[in-house]
Design a protein around this motif. Structure first.
Motif, PDB file in Angstrom:
ATOM      1  N   ASP A 280       0.880  -1.173   0.000  1.00  0.00           N
ATOM      2  CA  ASP A 280       0.000   0.000   0.000  1.00  0.00           C
ATOM      3  C   ASP A 280       0.913   1.218   0.000  1.00  0.00           C
ATOM      4  O   ASP A 280       1.567   1.514   1.005  1.00  0.00           O
ATOM      5  CB  ASP A 280      -0.911  -0.011   1.232  1.00  0.00           C
ATOM      6  CG  ASP A 280      -1.950   1.105   1.178  1.00  0.00           C
ATOM      7  OD1 ASP A 280      -1.717   2.108   0.462  1.00  0.00           O
ATOM      8  OD2 ASP A 280      -2.988   0.979   1.853  1.00  0.00           O
ATOM      9  N   SER A 281       0.966   1.886  -1.152  1.00  0.00           N
ATOM     10  CA  SER A 281       1.932   2.985  -1.298  1.00  0.00           C
ATOM     11  C   SER A 281       1.593   4.147  -0.365  1.00  0.00           C
ATOM     12  O   SER A 281       2.474   4.842   0.127  1.00  0.00           O
ATOM     13  CB  SER A 281       1.992   3.455  -2.755  1.00  0.00           C
ATOM     14  OG  SER A 281       0.726   3.914  -3.174  1.00  0.00           O
ATOM     15  N   ALA A 282       0.303   4.361  -0.095  1.00  0.00           N
ATOM     16  CA  ALA A 282      -0.096   5.479   0.777  1.00  0.00           C
ATOM     17  C   ALA A 282       0.400   5.256   2.202  1.00  0.00           C
ATOM     18  O   ALA A 282       0.764   6.205   2.898  1.00  0.00           O
ATOM     19  CB  ALA A 282      -1.609   5.640   0.769  1.00  0.00           C
ATOM     20  N   LYS A 283       0.431   3.992   2.630  1.00  0.00           N
ATOM     21  CA  LYS A 283       0.889   3.677   3.992  1.00  0.00           C
ATOM     22  C   LYS A 283       2.376   3.343   4.023  1.00  0.00           C
ATOM     23  O   LYS A 283       2.922   3.067   5.089  1.00  0.00           O
ATOM     24  CB  LYS A 283       0.098   2.485   4.539  1.00  0.00           C
ATOM     25  CG  LYS A 283      -1.357   2.808   4.803  1.00  0.00           C
ATOM     26  CD  LYS A 283      -2.076   1.577   5.336  1.00  0.00           C
ATOM     27  CE  LYS A 283      -3.551   1.877   5.577  1.00  0.00           C
ATOM     28  NZ  LYS A 283      -4.346   0.652   5.633  1.00  0.00           N
ATOM     29  N   ASN A 284       3.023   3.307   2.838  1.00  0.00           N
ATOM     30  CA  ASN A 284       4.426   2.909   2.728  1.00  0.00           C
ATOM     31  C   ASN A 284       4.673   1.582   3.434  1.00  0.00           C
ATOM     32  O   ASN A 284       5.655   1.428   4.163  1.00  0.00           O
ATOM     33  CB  ASN A 284       5.345   3.996   3.297  1.00  0.00           C
ATOM     34  CG  ASN A 284       5.871   4.886   2.181  1.00  0.00           C
ATOM     35  OD1 ASN A 284       6.352   4.411   1.149  1.00  0.00           O
ATOM     36  ND2 ASN A 284       5.755   6.190   2.377  1.00  0.00           N
ATOM     37  N   SER A 285       3.753   0.646   3.222  1.00  0.00           N
ATOM     38  CA  SER A 285       3.906  -0.638   3.897  1.00  0.00           C
ATOM     39  C   SER A 285       3.675  -1.791   2.929  1.00  0.00           C
ATOM     40  O   SER A 285       2.997  -1.646   1.917  1.00  0.00           O
ATOM     41  CB  SER A 285       2.931  -0.737   5.062  1.00  0.00           C
ATOM     42  OG  SER A 285       1.606  -0.796   4.583  1.00  0.00           O
ATOM     43  N   PHE A 286       4.293  -2.930   3.271  1.00  0.00           N
ATOM     44  CA  PHE A 286       4.099  -4.134   2.464  1.00  0.00           C
ATOM     45  C   PHE A 286       3.629  -5.254   3.379  1.00  0.00           C
ATOM     46  O   PHE A 286       3.750  -5.172   4.608  1.00  0.00           O
ATOM     47  CB  PHE A 286       5.408  -4.560   1.769  1.00  0.00           C
ATOM     48  CG  PHE A 286       6.360  -5.291   2.685  1.00  0.00           C
ATOM     49  CD1 PHE A 286       7.222  -4.591   3.523  1.00  0.00           C
ATOM     50  CD2 PHE A 286       6.385  -6.677   2.732  1.00  0.00           C
ATOM     51  CE1 PHE A 286       8.078  -5.266   4.385  1.00  0.00           C
ATOM     52  CE2 PHE A 286       7.246  -7.368   3.588  1.00  0.00           C
ATOM     53  CZ  PHE A 286       8.095  -6.650   4.414  1.00  0.00           C
ATOM     54  N   GLY A 287       3.098  -6.308   2.781  1.00  0.00           N
ATOM     55  CA  GLY A 287       2.713  -7.479   3.546  1.00  0.00           C
ATOM     56  C   GLY A 287       2.713  -8.698   2.648  1.00  0.00           C
ATOM     57  O   GLY A 287       2.381  -8.615   1.468  1.00  0.00           O
ATOM     58  N   CYS A 288       3.144  -9.844   3.204  1.00  0.00           N
ATOM     59  CA  CYS A 288       3.023 -11.107   2.485  1.00  0.00           C
ATOM     60  C   CYS A 288       2.333 -12.097   3.418  1.00  0.00           C
ATOM     61  O   CYS A 288       2.878 -12.452   4.466  1.00  0.00           O
ATOM     62  CB  CYS A 288       4.376 -11.662   2.054  1.00  0.00           C
ATOM     63  SG  CYS A 288       4.144 -13.275   1.235  1.00  0.00           S
ATOM     64  N   GLY A 289       1.128 -12.493   3.013  1.00  0.00           N
ATOM     65  CA  GLY A 289       0.336 -13.424   3.822  1.00  0.00           C
ATOM     66  C   GLY A 289       0.937 -14.816   3.870  1.00  0.00           C
ATOM     67  O   GLY A 289       0.812 -15.522   4.862  1.00  0.00           O
ATOM     68  N   TRP A 290       1.618 -15.205   2.766  1.00  0.00           N
ATOM     69  CA  TRP A 290       2.228 -16.536   2.720  1.00  0.00           C
ATOM     70  C   TRP A 290       3.413 -16.610   3.688  1.00  0.00           C
ATOM     71  O   TRP A 290       3.582 -17.582   4.394  1.00  0.00           O
ATOM     72  CB  TRP A 290       2.698 -16.866   1.305  1.00  0.00           C
ATOM     73  CG  TRP A 290       1.598 -17.168   0.362  1.00  0.00           C
ATOM     74  CD1 TRP A 290       0.937 -18.366   0.236  1.00  0.00           C
ATOM     75  CD2 TRP A 290       1.001 -16.282  -0.600  1.00  0.00           C
ATOM     76  NE1 TRP A 290      -0.026 -18.270  -0.742  1.00  0.00           N
ATOM     77  CE2 TRP A 290      -0.006 -17.019  -1.276  1.00  0.00           C
ATOM     78  CE3 TRP A 290       1.216 -14.953  -0.957  1.00  0.00           C
ATOM     79  CZ2 TRP A 290      -0.796 -16.465  -2.293  1.00  0.00           C
ATOM     80  CZ3 TRP A 290       0.440 -14.394  -1.967  1.00  0.00           C
ATOM     81  CH2 TRP A 290      -0.553 -15.149  -2.617  1.00  0.00           C
ATOM     82  N   CYS A 291       4.247 -15.563   3.658  1.00  0.00           N
ATOM     83  CA  CYS A 291       5.457 -15.558   4.488  1.00  0.00           C
ATOM     84  C   CYS A 291       5.214 -14.941   5.870  1.00  0.00           C
ATOM     85  O   CYS A 291       6.085 -14.959   6.725  1.00  0.00           O
ATOM     86  CB  CYS A 291       6.575 -14.796   3.786  1.00  0.00           C
ATOM     87  SG  CYS A 291       7.018 -15.510   2.199  1.00  0.00           S
ATOM     88  N   ARG A 292       4.033 -14.389   6.054  1.00  0.00           N
ATOM     89  CA  ARG A 292       3.677 -13.717   7.309  1.00  0.00           C
ATOM     90  C   ARG A 292       4.696 -12.641   7.670  1.00  0.00           C
ATOM     91  O   ARG A 292       5.227 -12.602   8.788  1.00  0.00           O
ATOM     92  CB  ARG A 292       3.544 -14.740   8.444  1.00  0.00           C
ATOM     93  CG  ARG A 292       2.409 -15.704   8.209  1.00  0.00           C
ATOM     94  CD  ARG A 292       2.395 -16.787   9.267  1.00  0.00           C
ATOM     95  NE  ARG A 292       1.440 -17.819   8.917  1.00  0.00           N
ATOM     96  CZ  ARG A 292       0.143 -17.770   9.218  1.00  0.00           C
ATOM     97  NH1 ARG A 292      -0.343 -16.762   9.879  1.00  0.00           N
ATOM     98  NH2 ARG A 292      -0.671 -18.731   8.846  1.00  0.00           N
ATOM     99  N   ARG A 293       4.994 -11.801   6.669  1.00  0.00           N
ATOM    100  CA  ARG A 293       5.905 -10.684   6.909  1.00  0.00           C
ATOM    101  C   ARG A 293       5.214  -9.396   6.516  1.00  0.00           C
ATOM    102  O   ARG A 293       4.484  -9.365   5.526  1.00  0.00           O
ATOM    103  CB  ARG A 293       7.173 -10.847   6.054  1.00  0.00           C
ATOM    104  CG  ARG A 293       8.018 -12.034   6.445  1.00  0.00           C
ATOM    105  CD  ARG A 293       8.736 -11.837   7.759  1.00  0.00           C
ATOM    106  NE  ARG A 293       9.777 -10.841   7.672  1.00  0.00           N
ATOM    107  CZ  ARG A 293      11.078 -11.138   7.648  1.00  0.00           C
ATOM    108  NH1 ARG A 293      11.485 -12.387   7.666  1.00  0.00           N
ATOM    109  NH2 ARG A 293      11.982 -10.162   7.596  1.00  0.00           N
ATOM    110  N   LYS A 294       5.465  -8.343   7.261  1.00  0.00           N
ATOM    111  CA  LYS A 294       4.949  -7.037   6.892  1.00  0.00           C
ATOM    112  C   LYS A 294       5.840  -5.954   7.482  1.00  0.00           C
ATOM    113  O   LYS A 294       6.675  -6.248   8.349  1.00  0.00           O
ATOM    114  CB  LYS A 294       3.504  -6.863   7.350  1.00  0.00           C
ATOM    115  CG  LYS A 294       3.284  -7.001   8.831  1.00  0.00           C
ATOM    116  CD  LYS A 294       1.805  -6.849   9.162  1.00  0.00           C
ATOM    117  CE  LYS A 294       1.606  -6.957  10.670  1.00  0.00           C
ATOM    118  NZ  LYS A 294       0.208  -6.840  11.071  1.00  0.00           N
ATOM    119  N   GLY A 295       5.652  -4.736   7.009  1.00  0.00           N
ATOM    120  CA  GLY A 295       6.443  -3.638   7.548  1.00  0.00           C
ATOM    121  C   GLY A 295       6.596  -2.528   6.545  1.00  0.00           C
ATOM    122  O   GLY A 295       5.866  -2.469   5.542  1.00  0.00           O
ATOM    123  N   GLY A 296       7.551  -1.636   6.788  1.00  0.00           N
ATOM    124  CA  GLY A 296       7.798  -0.501   5.922  1.00  0.00           C
ATOM    125  C   GLY A 296       8.989  -0.758   5.019  1.00  0.00           C
ATOM    126  O   GLY A 296       9.421  -1.903   4.847  1.00  0.00           O
TER     127      GLY A 296
END
Ligand SMILES: [Zn+2]
Length: 234
Positions: A197-213
């Motif tokens: 989500d570019s507006a939140k400057n964040s990423f997420g991967c449901g398969w790898c269970r990773r998220k962050g900036g």
């Protein structure tokens, strides 16, 4: 359709809730048959409306060749599809609060289905008309396609730091089209995408269970590269 759009009460566009074989219900009304691009192949799908006192349901199943040749009457549908045992890729995909107008009900349900399938499947053309005729079908698909392109355009004009970081890391970020700020990119050293989500400057991967900036994304890619390097022979 917008003013009193029926409320969605059920959604299962990928048949996660309907495991194994099941029977199609009776009293199906033929909505249309269409060709569906599923990436590796194109398949023919038949869509049906089932009206109950509580809800309008959209059912889909693979269309057979007969459907294309036949004059698609209610009798034909009753004979060929009522109670038919179907397998994976068939079932009730969406249900909404009931409305009298069958065309509006069908278009609303198809609209939800096609939007849910964006990024996975895409309806390419109408094969047989029922409640939904070719002009309605084409208009619906063109409208969704137009919104996707519009969102992609907006996304490309509003890149933020995390998009530049993902590109610099070789993750090939692309707008998904589903929202003006939604992107997808390659999850490092896997075959699946991660979402940004570019507006939140964040990423997420449901398969790898990773998220962050952006910093977490750099660290994630480094971790995967290091692991790959260490795992390599020699
Ligand atoms: Zn991943």
């Amino acid at each position: 359709m917008d003013a009193k759009r029926p409320e969605i009460v059920f959604g299962d566009p990928f048949f996660k809730q309907s495991k194994g074989s099941r029977k199609l219900p009776k009293n199906l009304r033929f909505v249309c048959a269409f060709e569906l691009d599923i990436g590796i192949d194109r398949i023919d799908q038949a869509a049906f409306l089932r009206k109950t006192a509580e809800r309008d349901e959209l059912w889909i199943t693979e269309a057979d060749g007969l459907l294309m040749l036949a004059d698609i009457t209610d009798e034909y549908v009753a004979r060929e599809y009522d109670g038919r045992i179907v397998d994976y890729g068939s079932g009730c995909v969406f249900a909404a609060s009931p409305i009298d107008d069958e065309l509006s009900a069908s278009l609303n349900l198809l609209d939800h289905l096609f939007r849910a399938w964006v990024g996975f499947y895409w309806p390419t053309k109408l094969l047989a008309a029922g409640i939904v005729k070719e002009a309605d079908f084409n208009k619906l698909v063109a409208q969704i396609d137009g919104e996707l392109k519009d969102n992609e355009e907006k996304a490309r004009h509003n890149e933020t730091e995390i998009i530049r970081v993902a590109r610099e890391l070789g993750l090939n970020p692309q707008p998904t089209g589903t929202r003006p700020t939604y992107w997808q990119a390659s999850c490092p050293h896997t075959n699946h995408p991660l979402y940004i989500d570019s507006a939140k400057n964040s990423f997420g991967c449901g398969w790898c269970r990773r998220k962050g900036g952006a910093e977490e994304l750099r660290a994630f890619v480094k971790e995967r590269r290091d692991r790959r390097k260490n795992a390599a022979p020699g």
